[in-house]
Design a protein around this motif. Structure first.
Motif, PDB file in Angstrom:
ATOM      1  N   THR A  73       2.672  -9.545  13.364  1.00 41.51           N
ATOM      2  CA  THR A  73       3.329 -10.749  13.865  1.00 41.51           C
ATOM      3  C   THR A  73       4.038 -10.580  15.208  1.00 41.51           C
ATOM      4  O   THR A  73       4.022 -11.506  16.009  1.00 41.51           O
ATOM      5  CB  THR A  73       4.322 -11.313  12.829  1.00 41.51           C
ATOM      6  OG1 THR A  73       5.213 -10.292  12.412  1.00 41.51           O
ATOM      7  CG2 THR A  73       3.576 -11.868  11.637  1.00 41.51           C
ATOM      8  N   SER A  74       4.640  -9.440  15.495  1.00 43.68           N
ATOM      9  CA  SER A  74       5.387  -9.334  16.755  1.00 43.68           C
ATOM     10  C   SER A  74       4.480  -9.380  17.974  1.00 43.68           C
ATOM     11  O   SER A  74       4.875  -9.866  19.028  1.00 43.68           O
ATOM     12  CB  SER A  74       6.260  -8.077  16.781  1.00 43.68           C
ATOM     13  OG  SER A  74       5.464  -6.921  16.917  1.00 43.68           O
ATOM     14  N   GLU A  75       3.252  -8.903  17.833  1.00 42.92           N
ATOM     15  CA  GLU A  75       2.286  -8.906  18.936  1.00 42.92           C
ATOM     16  C   GLU A  75       1.203  -9.969  18.749  1.00 42.92           C
ATOM     17  O   GLU A  75       0.361 -10.140  19.617  1.00 42.92           O
ATOM     18  CB  GLU A  75       1.609  -7.532  19.056  1.00 42.92           C
ATOM     19  CG  GLU A  75       2.557  -6.370  19.260  1.00 42.92           C
ATOM     20  CD  GLU A  75       2.991  -6.241  20.705  1.00 42.92           C
ATOM     21  OE1 GLU A  75       2.202  -6.593  21.592  1.00 42.92           O
ATOM     22  OE2 GLU A  75       4.126  -5.795  20.919  1.00 42.92           O
ATOM     23  N   SER A  76       1.195 -10.620  17.590  1.00 48.30           N
ATOM     24  CA  SER A  76       0.133 -11.564  17.230  1.00 48.30           C
ATOM     25  C   SER A  76      -1.247 -10.928  17.369  1.00 48.30           C
ATOM     26  O   SER A  76      -2.192 -11.552  17.838  1.00 48.30           O
ATOM     27  CB  SER A  76       0.211 -12.830  18.080  1.00 48.30           C
ATOM     28  OG  SER A  76       1.389 -13.531  17.803  1.00 48.30           O
ATOM     29  N   SER A  77      -1.356  -9.670  16.938  1.00 50.71           N
ATOM     30  CA  SER A  77      -2.632  -8.968  17.092  1.00 50.71           C
ATOM     31  C   SER A  77      -3.293  -8.716  15.737  1.00 50.71           C
ATOM     32  O   SER A  77      -2.632  -8.401  14.746  1.00 50.71           O
ATOM     33  CB  SER A  77      -2.440  -7.656  17.844  1.00 50.71           C
ATOM     34  OG  SER A  77      -1.527  -6.823  17.172  1.00 50.71           O
ATOM     35  N   PHE A  78      -4.608  -8.859  15.728  1.00 54.85           N
ATOM     36  CA  PHE A  78      -5.424  -8.596  14.547  1.00 54.85           C
ATOM     37  C   PHE A  78      -5.431  -7.089  14.305  1.00 54.85           C
ATOM     38  O   PHE A  78      -5.712  -6.314  15.223  1.00 54.85           O
ATOM     39  CB  PHE A  78      -6.849  -9.106  14.793  1.00 54.85           C
ATOM     40  CG  PHE A  78      -7.802  -8.815  13.677  1.00 54.85           C
ATOM     41  CD1 PHE A  78      -7.903  -9.675  12.592  1.00 54.85           C
ATOM     42  CD2 PHE A  78      -8.617  -7.691  13.700  1.00 54.85           C
ATOM     43  CE1 PHE A  78      -8.796  -9.418  11.552  1.00 54.85           C
ATOM     44  CE2 PHE A  78      -9.510  -7.426  12.680  1.00 54.85           C
ATOM     45  CZ  PHE A  78      -9.594  -8.290  11.606  1.00 54.85           C
ATOM     46  N   VAL A  79      -5.114  -6.674  13.078  1.00 57.71           N
ATOM     47  CA  VAL A  79      -5.086  -5.238  12.781  1.00 57.71           C
ATOM     48  C   VAL A  79      -6.103  -4.833  11.721  1.00 57.71           C
ATOM     49  O   VAL A  79      -6.464  -3.667  11.623  1.00 57.71           O
ATOM     50  CB  VAL A  79      -3.675  -4.758  12.388  1.00 57.71           C
ATOM     51  CG1 VAL A  79      -2.712  -4.935  13.545  1.00 57.71           C
ATOM     52  CG2 VAL A  79      -3.146  -5.431  11.143  1.00 57.71           C
ATOM     53  N   GLY A  80      -6.573  -5.805  10.904  1.00 58.45           N
ATOM     54  CA  GLY A  80      -7.540  -5.441   9.883  1.00 58.45           C
ATOM     55  C   GLY A  80      -7.792  -6.553   8.896  1.00 58.45           C
ATOM     56  O   GLY A  80      -7.469  -7.719   9.142  1.00 58.45           O
ATOM     57  N   THR A  81      -8.358  -6.163   7.770  1.00 62.75           N
ATOM     58  CA  THR A  81      -8.719  -7.127   6.735  1.00 62.75           C
ATOM     59  C   THR A  81      -8.483  -6.540   5.353  1.00 62.75           C
ATOM     60  O   THR A  81      -8.553  -5.321   5.157  1.00 62.75           O
ATOM     61  CB  THR A  81     -10.192  -7.564   6.859  1.00 62.75           C
ATOM     62  OG1 THR A  81     -10.460  -8.583   5.895  1.00 62.75           O
ATOM     63  CG2 THR A  81     -11.157  -6.419   6.654  1.00 62.75           C
ATOM     64  N   VAL A  82      -8.200  -7.424   4.416  1.00 66.42           N
ATOM     65  CA  VAL A  82      -8.131  -7.081   2.994  1.00 66.42           C
ATOM     66  C   VAL A  82      -8.976  -8.131   2.275  1.00 66.42           C
ATOM     67  O   VAL A  82      -8.930  -9.315   2.608  1.00 66.42           O
ATOM     68  CB  VAL A  82      -6.681  -7.096   2.455  1.00 66.42           C
ATOM     69  CG1 VAL A  82      -6.663  -6.732   0.970  1.00 66.42           C
ATOM     70  CG2 VAL A  82      -5.791  -6.152   3.248  1.00 66.42           C
ATOM     71  N   HIS A  83      -9.736  -7.679   1.292  1.00 66.75           N
ATOM     72  CA  HIS A  83     -10.640  -8.571   0.561  1.00 66.75           C
ATOM     73  C   HIS A  83     -10.497  -8.289  -0.933  1.00 66.75           C
ATOM     74  O   HIS A  83     -10.400  -7.128  -1.338  1.00 66.75           O
ATOM     75  CB  HIS A  83     -12.080  -8.315   1.006  1.00 66.75           C
ATOM     76  CG  HIS A  83     -13.099  -9.053   0.207  1.00 66.75           C
ATOM     77  ND1 HIS A  83     -14.198  -8.447  -0.328  1.00 66.75           N
ATOM     78  CD2 HIS A  83     -13.193 -10.350  -0.155  1.00 66.75           C
ATOM     79  CE1 HIS A  83     -14.936  -9.341  -0.980  1.00 66.75           C
ATOM     80  NE2 HIS A  83     -14.335 -10.499  -0.893  1.00 66.75           N
ATOM     81  N   VAL A  84     -10.500  -9.336  -1.725  1.00 72.57           N
ATOM     82  CA  VAL A  84     -10.548  -9.192  -3.173  1.00 72.57           C
ATOM     83  C   VAL A  84     -11.879  -9.764  -3.633  1.00 72.57           C
ATOM     84  O   VAL A  84     -12.161 -10.945  -3.430  1.00 72.57           O
ATOM     85  CB  VAL A  84      -9.385  -9.920  -3.877  1.00 72.57           C
ATOM     86  CG1 VAL A  84      -9.494  -9.743  -5.398  1.00 72.57           C
ATOM     87  CG2 VAL A  84      -8.037  -9.413  -3.379  1.00 72.57           C
ATOM     88  N   ASP A  85     -12.695  -8.907  -4.219  1.00 72.06           N
ATOM     89  CA  ASP A  85     -13.968  -9.338  -4.790  1.00 72.06           C
ATOM     90  C   ASP A  85     -13.675  -9.748  -6.227  1.00 72.06           C
ATOM     91  O   ASP A  85     -13.253  -8.924  -7.047  1.00 72.06           O
ATOM     92  CB  ASP A  85     -14.974  -8.187  -4.742  1.00 72.06           C
ATOM     93  CG  ASP A  85     -16.356  -8.576  -5.220  1.00 72.06           C
ATOM     94  OD1 ASP A  85     -16.504  -9.627  -5.876  1.00 72.06           O
ATOM     95  OD2 ASP A  85     -17.293  -7.813  -4.947  1.00 72.06           O
ATOM     96  N   ALA A  86     -13.874 -11.026  -6.530  1.00 66.87           N
ATOM     97  CA  ALA A  86     -13.517 -11.559  -7.841  1.00 66.87           C
ATOM     98  C   ALA A  86     -14.390 -11.023  -8.967  1.00 66.87           C
ATOM     99  O   ALA A  86     -13.995 -11.045 -10.128  1.00 66.87           O
ATOM    100  CB  ALA A  86     -13.592 -13.082  -7.827  1.00 66.87           C
ATOM    101  N   SER A  87     -15.560 -10.533  -8.639  1.00 68.88           N
ATOM    102  CA  SER A  87     -16.475 -10.041  -9.659  1.00 68.88           C
ATOM    103  C   SER A  87     -17.331  -8.938  -9.066  1.00 68.88           C
ATOM    104  O   SER A  87     -18.494  -9.132  -8.748  1.00 68.88           O
ATOM    105  CB  SER A  87     -17.348 -11.193 -10.166  1.00 68.88           C
ATOM    106  OG  SER A  87     -18.172 -10.747 -11.202  1.00 68.88           O
ATOM    107  N   SER A  88     -16.744  -7.769  -8.906  1.00 72.13           N
ATOM    108  CA  SER A  88     -17.424  -6.666  -8.228  1.00 72.13           C
ATOM    109  C   SER A  88     -18.591  -6.137  -9.053  1.00 72.13           C
ATOM    110  O   SER A  88     -18.799  -6.531 -10.198  1.00 72.13           O
ATOM    111  CB  SER A  88     -16.440  -5.532  -7.939  1.00 72.13           C
ATOM    112  OG  SER A  88     -16.144  -4.823  -9.134  1.00 72.13           O
ATOM    113  N   SER A  89     -19.296  -5.209  -8.489  1.00 69.49           N
ATOM    114  CA  SER A  89     -20.437  -4.600  -9.172  1.00 69.49           C
ATOM    115  C   SER A  89     -19.992  -3.654 -10.283  1.00 69.49           C
ATOM    116  O   SER A  89     -20.821  -3.106 -10.995  1.00 69.49           O
ATOM    117  CB  SER A  89     -21.310  -3.859  -8.161  1.00 69.49           C
ATOM    118  OG  SER A  89     -20.549  -2.863  -7.512  1.00 69.49           O
TER     119      SER A  89
END
Length: 174
Positions: A73-89
């Motif tokens: 938030t302080s730099e408004s910069s994209f740092v990464g991603t988090v994903h939740v797979d509702a039904s993984s393999s």
């Protein structure tokens, strides 16, 4: 949860003291591209995504459930991603995964973002299973340490993609 906003619906926007964790949008594709192509990011994820597959990844980005863009938030910069797979393999279990840009490694952003998404996912992502899993290569010591720091427990080891994998499990906090 102190200083964290948790919503039980999708799309959800979560916050921590340093991060905005919001649904990924189609316009985020240029930010995601290095997560798909950088050799350091993809070292334990099977290598960079084939260039010919990138347009399909980009088109799908804004339509996927439970995929978050993580913004410092302080730099408004994209740092990464988090994903939740509702039904993984893995027997249909909820699975949390993440990737962060190397320029932002070692600052605790992954731990902060994964923690808030994990807390949110217990209520927001439907499942018959009371747990959420994460899988990482055993060779990815930093990822293993982070999952353990979040209170996840290693429950399995197996070979997949020609490499030893570790499966961790989180249970809903009491």
């Amino acid at each position: 949860m102190d200083e964290k906003t948790i919503s039980a619906t999708w799309p959800a926007t979560l916050t921590t003291p340093r991060l905005l964790v919001r649904p990924a949008e189609s316009d985020d594709a240029s930010d995601f591209r290095p997560l798909w192509t950088d050799t350091a990011v993809r070292k334990y994820l099977g290598g960079p995504v084939d260039e010919q597959k990138l347009p399909a990844y980009e088109r799908a980005l804004g339509r996927l459930l439970y995929v978050f863009s993580v913004i410092e938030t302080s730099e408004s910069s994209f740092v990464g991603t988090v994903h939740v797979d509702a039904s993984s393999s893995f027997a249909g279990r909820r699975e949390i995964s993440y990737s962060f840009l190397p320029a932002h490694w070692g600052r605790g952003y992954a731990r902060e973002a994964v923690s808030v998404v994990l807390a949110w996912a217990f209520d927001a992502v439907p499942s018959e299973d009371p747990t959420i899993i994460a899988v990482t290569q055993e060779a990815n010591a930093r990822s293993c340490r982070m999952l353990e720091a979040l209170g996840m427990t290693k429950i399995d080891s197996f070979i997949k993609f020609d490499a030893p994998q570790a499966m961790y499990e989180a249970r809903r906090p009491a």
